[in-house]
Scaffold this motif. Structure first.
Motif, mmCIF file in Angstrom:
data_model
loop_
_atom_site.group_PDB
_atom_site.id
_atom_site.type_symbol
_atom_site.label_atom_id
_atom_site.label_comp_id
_atom_site.label_asym_id
_atom_site.label_seq_id
_atom_site.Cartn_x
_atom_site.Cartn_y
_atom_site.Cartn_z
ATOM 1 N N PRO A 77 29.182 48.558 42.042
ATOM 2 C CA PRO A 77 30.580 48.181 42.289
ATOM 3 C C PRO A 77 31.447 48.514 41.070
ATOM 4 O O PRO A 77 30.934 48.930 40.025
ATOM 5 N N ASP A 78 32.746 48.308 41.224
ATOM 6 C CA ASP A 78 33.675 48.491 40.108
ATOM 7 C C ASP A 78 34.019 47.167 39.440
ATOM 8 O O ASP A 78 34.203 47.103 38.232
ATOM 9 N N LEU A 79 34.143 46.116 40.262
ATOM 10 C CA LEU A 79 34.410 44.766 39.778
ATOM 11 C C LEU A 79 33.410 43.822 40.423
ATOM 12 O O LEU A 79 32.995 44.022 41.566
ATOM 13 N N VAL A 80 33.055 42.766 39.696
ATOM 14 C CA VAL A 80 32.128 41.746 40.198
ATOM 15 C C VAL A 80 32.745 40.380 39.935
ATOM 16 O O VAL A 80 33.102 40.070 38.789
ATOM 17 N N THR A 81 32.879 39.575 40.984
ATOM 18 C CA THR A 81 33.355 38.201 40.790
ATOM 19 C C THR A 81 32.155 37.271 40.679
ATOM 20 O O THR A 81 31.195 37.378 41.442
ATOM 21 N N VAL A 82 32.209 36.350 39.717
ATOM 22 C CA VAL A 82 31.109 35.421 39.478
ATOM 23 C C VAL A 82 31.656 34.006 39.315
ATOM 24 O O VAL A 82 32.804 33.807 38.914
ATOM 25 N N ALA A 83 30.818 33.031 39.618
ATOM 26 C CA ALA A 83 31.166 31.612 39.443
ATOM 27 C C ALA A 83 29.894 30.803 39.716
ATOM 28 O O ALA A 83 28.815 31.191 39.268
ATOM 29 N N LYS A 84 30.033 29.699 40.432
ATOM 30 C CA LYS A 84 28.923 28.848 40.876
ATOM 31 C C LYS A 84 27.835 28.673 39.811
ATOM 32 O O LYS A 84 28.045 27.960 38.838
ATOM 33 N N SER A 85 26.686 29.350 39.945
ATOM 34 C CA SER A 85 25.560 29.087 39.037
ATOM 35 C C SER A 85 25.704 29.673 37.648
ATOM 36 O O SER A 85 24.807 29.539 36.820
ATOM 37 N N LEU A 86 26.832 30.296 37.366
ATOM 38 C CA LEU A 86 27.066 30.849 36.034
ATOM 39 C C LEU A 86 26.931 29.803 34.941
ATOM 40 O O LEU A 86 26.376 30.087 33.872
ATOM 41 N N ALA A 87 27.421 28.592 35.176
ATOM 42 C CA ALA A 87 27.478 27.599 34.092
ATOM 43 C C ALA A 87 26.720 26.312 34.397
ATOM 44 O O ALA A 87 27.008 25.280 33.792
ATOM 45 N N GLY A 88 25.785 26.354 35.321
ATOM 46 C CA GLY A 88 24.887 25.215 35.519
ATOM 47 C C GLY A 88 25.569 23.922 35.904
ATOM 48 O O GLY A 88 25.097 22.844 35.539
ATOM 49 N N GLY A 89 26.672 23.993 36.630
ATOM 50 C CA GLY A 89 27.358 22.788 37.092
ATOM 51 C C GLY A 89 28.692 22.545 36.424
ATOM 52 O O GLY A 89 29.422 21.631 36.810
ATOM 53 N N PHE A 90 29.043 23.362 35.440
ATOM 54 C CA PHE A 90 30.345 23.234 34.786
ATOM 55 C C PHE A 90 31.293 24.282 35.362
ATOM 56 O O PHE A 90 30.879 25.391 35.695
ATOM 57 N N PRO A 91 32.588 23.942 35.487
ATOM 58 C CA PRO A 91 33.536 24.859 36.139
ATOM 59 C C PRO A 91 33.793 26.112 35.304
ATOM 60 O O PRO A 91 34.411 26.048 34.239
ATOM 61 N N LEU A 92 33.299 27.239 35.799
ATOM 62 C CA LEU A 92 33.500 28.506 35.112
ATOM 63 C C LEU A 92 33.339 29.649 36.112
ATOM 64 O O LEU A 92 32.423 29.632 36.932
ATOM 65 N N SER A 93 34.252 30.595 36.049
ATOM 66 C CA SER A 93 34.147 31.790 36.883
ATOM 67 C C SER A 93 34.582 32.979 36.056
ATOM 68 O O SER A 93 35.043 32.831 34.913
ATOM 69 N N GLY A 94 34.442 34.162 36.633
ATOM 70 C CA GLY A 94 34.851 35.330 35.879
ATOM 71 C C GLY A 94 34.892 36.588 36.714
ATOM 72 O O GLY A 94 34.458 36.606 37.869
ATOM 73 N N VAL A 95 35.421 37.617 36.129
ATOM 74 C CA VAL A 95 35.403 38.956 36.700
ATOM 75 C C VAL A 95 34.780 39.877 35.658
ATOM 76 O O VAL A 95 35.243 39.935 34.515
ATOM 77 N N ILE A 96 33.713 40.559 36.064
ATOM 78 C CA ILE A 96 33.076 41.578 35.229
ATOM 79 C C ILE A 96 33.469 42.920 35.826
ATOM 80 O O ILE A 96 33.369 43.113 37.045
ATOM 81 N N GLY A 97 33.918 43.846 35.010
ATOM 82 C CA GLY A 97 34.344 45.107 35.592
ATOM 83 C C GLY A 97 34.289 46.274 34.639
ATOM 84 O O GLY A 97 34.079 46.124 33.433
ATOM 85 N N ARG A 98 34.460 47.441 35.219
ATOM 86 C CA ARG A 98 34.517 48.658 34.409
ATOM 87 C C ARG A 98 35.692 48.538 33.437
ATOM 88 O O ARG A 98 36.803 48.159 33.835
ATOM 89 N N ALA A 99 35.457 48.873 32.182
ATOM 90 C CA ALA A 99 36.437 48.604 31.125
ATOM 91 C C ALA A 99 37.807 49.197 31.421
ATOM 92 O O ALA A 99 38.833 48.548 31.210
#
Length: 426
Positions: A259-281
């Motif tokens: 992919p070009d971009l990846v959205t992440v959240a949920k299990s990223l931080a083990g129960g703490f609220p955190l999300s992100g977007v990983i993508g081509r620079a």
């Protein structure tokens, strides 16, 4: 003494009905794959906070990392005074990104925020407005997330028309083939929006709320080609599939499609609220300074937790464990399906430990049975097993037990699942 009934009465009086609860059971404490309610009853957790707890409730390394960070600072706002945990976490995720080339990562607080910002980034990079999603998809409850979500009830009901520029294609499940999905894309390009006006196509490598249906590799490969041919950004929504759940760090890796971009959240931080977007620079740098961010985005507490989560995934070999755990769970379900005293079961599926199956009206058939599915989850909770349903027909049982679950607790939980399947047939 506080009990579930009195808390439920208070909840009904104080909290709007628009936020649902699967069960009127109020948590008091939890450890790994076990939860105790305010009345002291123990439950085995096969829901994992809806895929948030791949490393379990209160993993010791996550708790230690959070405590250490608490003693330093809890908030500065990254846009005011930045901090190392944010940068370090971005560096580590950039290395793990499921595509070749330079990557950059930005953090937010919720999955819906990640989706919204992935769309903003794609629009900034392409200068285009349109976004294509799929039926059965779930991308959040904000206005953009709701618009992208491919299910009306309950996510769009009563909330009016969604945002403009959003289009849906049929997802290939049931009677819909990959060829038909791609044919619908051709029709879309002819009738509604030209490819040159599409910023992004967003897809879950395995649909979550839609029923744990993996996106066929053939479809993902075709979407990658369409995106390459027309300069469209391909977004993999890994909010539910990410961080070892599928036996890979990201579910899209099972397909070999980048992919070009990846959205992440949920299990990223083990129960703490955190999300992100990983993508081509190059894509990630398209937005102007100040165009992205948020006051709480990338909380230092959550970043510290996430760094510990990545350590746990590596040190405890959770990618391998997810595959072993998934085979054991699917084997137990397949065995239960052979009994003649359970509800009718079909379609046992899912990569790694992202496991699901359907409840149908008769053995060998495929007519959904939402009522029997509800009886299964109710019988389970009564016996001390937290079990969730999903799917466009509300007849799918999904299992998201922590990957760190102890063998004996897993076996006990699978026994309770079988008992619930029998009880629901009564």
């Amino acid at each position: 003494m506080t009990d579930n009934a009195s808390l439920q009465s208070r909840r009904v009086a104080a909290v709007p009905r628009g936020v649902g609860n699967a069960f009127p059971v109020f948590a008091d404490r939890a450890d790994n794959a076990e939860v105790w309610d305010v009345e002291g009853k123990r439950y085995i957790d096969f829901a994992g906070g809806i895929a948030v707890l791949n490393t379990g409730h209160r993993h010791s390394k996550v708790v230690a990392a959070v405590r250490e960070q608490l003693d330093k600072y809890t908030h500065t706002c990254f846009q005011v005074l930045p901090y190392e945990p944010y940068v370090e976490l971005a560096e580590r995720l950039n290395v793990l990104a499921p595509f070749k080339g330079d990557a950059k990562t930005i953090f937010f607080s919720t999955g819906a925020e990640a989706v919204e910002n992935a769309v903003k980034i794609a629009r900034a990079a392409t200068g285009r407005p349109g976004v294509i999603a799929f039926t059965g998809a779930f991308h959040g409850r904000t206005m953009m997330g709701m618009s992208l979500t491919g299910k009306v009830a309950p996510y769009r009901k009563k909330f009016g028309i969604g945002m403009p520029g959003i289009y849906h294609l049929p997802f290939p499940t049931g009677d819909v083939t990959v060829a038909e999905s791609l044919r619908a894309l051709e029709f879309l390009f002819r009738a509604d929006i030209e490819p040159g006006q599409v910023a992004a196509i967003i897809i879950e490598p395995v649909q979550g709320e839609g029923g744990f249906h993996p996106a066929p590799v053939e479809l993902l490969e075709a979407l990658r080609k369409v995106c390459d041919d027309h300069g469209i950004v391909l977004i993999a929504d890994e909010i539910q599939t990410g961080f070892a759940r599928t036996g890979k760090m990201f579910g899209i890796e099972l397909s070999g499609v980048e992919p070009d971009l990846v959205t992440v959240a949920k299990s990223l931080a083990g129960g703490f609220p955190l999300s992100g977007v990983i993508g081509r620079a190059a894509i990630m740098d398209a937005a102007e300074p100040g165009g992205l961010g948020g006051t709480y985005a990338g909380s230092p507490i959550a970043c510290a937790a996430a760094l510990a989560v990545l350590d746990v995934i590596e040190e405890e070999k959770l990618l391998d464990k997810a595959n072993r755990l998934g085979e054991k769970v699917k084997g137990a379900i397949a065995k239960a399906a052979q009994r003649n005293d359970t509800v009718a079961i079909s379609g046992v599926r899912g990569p790694g430990a992202m496991v699901a199956f359907d409840i149908v009206k008769k053995r060998g058939g495929n007519e959904p049975d939402a009522e029997a599915t509800k009886r299964v989850t109710q019988a389970a909770i009564a016996d001390g097993l937290v079990l969730l349903s999903c799917g466009v027909h509300a007849n799918t049982i999904r299992i998201l037990v922590p990957l760190t679950v102890e063998d004996e607790v897993l076996e006990e939980g699978l026994g309770k699942l079988e008992k619930a399947l029998i009880a629901a047939n009564g």
